[in-house]
Design a protein around this motif. Structure first.
Motif, PDB file in Angstrom:
ATOM      1  N   THR A  86       0.813  -1.223   0.000  1.00 34.83           N
ATOM      2  CA  THR A  86       0.000   0.000   0.000  1.00 34.83           C
ATOM      3  C   THR A  86       0.845   1.273   0.000  1.00 34.83           C
ATOM      4  O   THR A  86       0.419   2.296  -0.539  1.00 34.83           O
ATOM      5  N   ASP A  87       2.046   1.216   0.598  1.00 35.80           N
ATOM      6  CA  ASP A  87       2.854   2.424   0.728  1.00 35.80           C
ATOM      7  C   ASP A  87       3.955   2.543  -0.327  1.00 35.80           C
ATOM      8  O   ASP A  87       4.486   3.638  -0.534  1.00 35.80           O
ATOM      9  N   TRP A  88       4.284   1.432  -0.986  1.00 38.10           N
ATOM     10  CA  TRP A  88       5.379   1.467  -1.951  1.00 38.10           C
ATOM     11  C   TRP A  88       4.955   0.987  -3.339  1.00 38.10           C
ATOM     12  O   TRP A  88       5.101   1.715  -4.318  1.00 38.10           O
ATOM     13  N   VAL A  89       4.460  -0.269  -3.429  1.00 44.83           N
ATOM     14  CA  VAL A  89       4.182  -0.848  -4.746  1.00 44.83           C
ATOM     15  C   VAL A  89       3.110  -0.062  -5.496  1.00 44.83           C
ATOM     16  O   VAL A  89       3.311   0.347  -6.650  1.00 44.83           O
ATOM     17  N   LEU A  90       1.961   0.159  -4.867  1.00 47.68           N
ATOM     18  CA  LEU A  90       0.867   0.836  -5.569  1.00 47.68           C
ATOM     19  C   LEU A  90       1.187   2.302  -5.884  1.00 47.68           C
ATOM     20  O   LEU A  90       0.969   2.744  -7.024  1.00 47.68           O
ATOM     21  N   PHE A  93       3.862   8.522  -1.278  1.00 50.27           N
ATOM     22  CA  PHE A  93       5.009   7.624  -1.208  1.00 50.27           C
ATOM     23  C   PHE A  93       5.956   8.008  -0.076  1.00 50.27           C
ATOM     24  O   PHE A  93       6.520   7.152   0.608  1.00 50.27           O
ATOM     25  N   LEU A  94       6.128   9.311   0.163  1.00 50.35           N
ATOM     26  CA  LEU A  94       7.061   9.774   1.180  1.00 50.35           C
ATOM     27  C   LEU A  94       6.485   9.724   2.591  1.00 50.35           C
ATOM     28  O   LEU A  94       7.238   9.716   3.560  1.00 50.35           O
ATOM     29  N   MET A  95       5.130   9.680   2.706  1.00 48.26           N
ATOM     30  CA  MET A  95       4.505   9.721   4.026  1.00 48.26           C
ATOM     31  C   MET A  95       4.970   8.590   4.936  1.00 48.26           C
ATOM     32  O   MET A  95       5.337   8.832   6.094  1.00 48.26           O
ATOM     33  N   PRO A  96       4.986   7.310   4.486  1.00 47.69           N
ATOM     34  CA  PRO A  96       5.449   6.262   5.405  1.00 47.69           C
ATOM     35  C   PRO A  96       6.907   6.430   5.818  1.00 47.69           C
ATOM     36  O   PRO A  96       7.273   6.055   6.934  1.00 47.69           O
TER      37      PRO A  96
END
Length: 461
Positions: free
Chosen positions: A393-397, A448-451
């Motif tokens: 959810t945080d990287w691939v998509l 993308f940067l939030m996590p």
């Protein structure tokens, strides 16, 4: 390098409405019914809901159009579609790895989807056999703790759900996907509307309505904005190539603009109705809406245990959760099957069994992370389950969506896009290009940067 299949896919949805229902099925799933209520509960209700809807319209729909028009132009699986269109546009054939990246995401999503869907099956069975009537919050918390500690039981339900996905996937386009879509999607909407109606009549619907629809500026923070963007991205199934595959399956005469607008509307509608089905019971029982992922499996059974007809409500709700997971899972599986059939020449049977076994095997790690491996922390932070869900959810998509936006916005000739999106008109097309080329990439980079920001701030504290 594998040779590109010279013949585009011949599969087609038999009607525009089946195309819309199937595409909605790919999008509507655990993200709408399991994730949306607890995300809204944790992020201010109305503020999160409004921002989520805006993100769907301004970011989600433009990227949906981009991903699906690639399928319509190439009529191939995601890997070959990107390679073919890149070569025809004078770009690098390495764009095919964007399709492979999405396929990785789909396998990982299917692996943890099956585990969570297994929870819904287990709780549905519990509601059908023993029920929850009269149980205290402590009793229901004990059921959850005992269940997740029982690795064989979790593995059984994980396996059972994966078998259900396989039964549909083996049927192929007409006998599998279309037949399941015709039944499951109307049933899902029927159960959801019935649950909302019952909640409106018997629970604290007014407080739930105000919680979801009263907007407060003081609840808007950078975290809420970015969470809303991330959830919009996840719930629309963007960035993994699934929508590209259904774009390749679309009927020739489909109106892309109205069809995708309908899909986005139905997807948001399911999320909002889920909130209206869940929160009235939460508020009536004085429970906390921001209870996190356990909202569906601890808080709701507690609420259902103390209302008239609670066991019937539990049966309907966990049946709804199962249907939502099932529709998404079979639509997640199809692009993977198409890649193996078209690109590598495997039979459908071999493709389905191999793909499901891989996802099932990876899912064992998610099962064990709740019991035997619960103290095993990847990078000192995540369980296996947390890592897989966060990685997808945080990287691939987000990275996949960024790739699709950049490919269509900057690599694919505009004349090719106009062939598919001629219904937009000149002004509409210019607006879509602007959103795709500028707003969507910036928003996706922020998601993308939030996590990373959260990880470093948590580590620092």
């Amino acid at each position: 390098m594998s040779k590109i299949n010279a013949n585009p896919t011949v599969n087609r949805w038999s009607s525009r409405w089946l195309f819309i229902l199937a595409t909605t099925g790919a999008a509507v799933g655990l993200g709408n019914i399991w994730r949306f209520p607890y995300m809204a509960g944790e992020h201010g209700g109305g503020a999160f809901m409004l921002l989520y809807c805006l993100c769907v319209v301004l970011i989600g729909v433009p990227v949906m159009l981009a991903e699906m028009l690639l399928g319509r132009l190439a009529r191939r699986n995601p890997i070959d579609a990107l390679q073919t269109l890149a070569l025809e546009s004078g770009a690098s054939p390495y764009w095919r790895y964007l399709g492979a990246w999405g396929a990785l995401g789909l396998v990982l999503v299917l692996s943890f989807y099956s585990v969570v869907a297994g929870w819904s099956l287990a709780y549905l069975w519990r509601a059908l056999t023993l029920g929850f009537a009269g149980m205290s919050a402590g009793d229901i918390a004990g059921i959850w703790s005992s269940f997740v500690a029982d690795a064989p039981a979790m593995l059984f339900w994980h396996t059972a759900f994966m078998g259900m996905v396989g039964m549909v996937a083996l049927g192929g386009m007409q006998d599998g996907l279309e037949r399941a879509t015709r039944f499951l999607m109307p049933a899902l909407y029927g159960i959801l509307f019935a649950l909302v109606g019952y909640a409106a009549w018997h629970a604290d619907f007014s407080q739930a309505w105000h919680f979801l629809f009263d907007f407060r500026w003081d609840a808007v923070t950078s975290e809420v904005v970015l969470s809303a963007m991330g959830h919009a991205f996840f719930t629309l199934a963007l960035g993994a190539g699934a929508l590209l595959t259904y774009g390749a399956y679309a009927p020739k005469d489909v109106n892309w603009v109205s069809s995708i607008a309908t899909v986005a509307f139905l997807d948001v509608l399911v999320a909002l109705l889920s909130g209206l089905a869940v929160f009235p019971w939460v508020f009536q029982q004085g429970l906390l809406p921001g209870s996190g992922p356990g909202l569906m499996f601890q808080v709701l059974p507690t609420a259902f245990a103390n209302v008239p007809g609670g066991d019937v409500l539990a049966i309907c709700f966990f049946c709804l959760l199962w249907f939502a997971a099932w529709t998404s899972a079979i639509n997640i599986a199809e692009p993977l099957v198409v890649i193996m059939v078209e690109r590598y020449g495997w039979s459908r049977r071999s493709s389905v069994l191999s793909m499901l076994f891989l996802a099932w095997f990876l899912g064992i790690g998610s099962v064990l992370s709740w019991n035997h491996w619960q103290d095993c922390r990847l990078l000192g932070h995540w369980t296996v389950f947390d890592f897989i869900t966060s990685f997808v959810t945080d990287w691939v998509l987000p990275l996949g969506g960024l790739g699709f936006a950049c490919f269509v916005g900057y690599v694919l000739p505009r004349t090719e896009s106009r062939k598919v999106l001629h219904h937009l008109g000149d002004k509409g097309f210019a607006l879509w290009q602007g959103l795709l080329r500028y707003l969507a990439p910036v928003a996706i980079v922020l998601v993308f940067l939030m996590p990373l920001w959260q990880f470093f701030t948590e580590s620092a504290s």
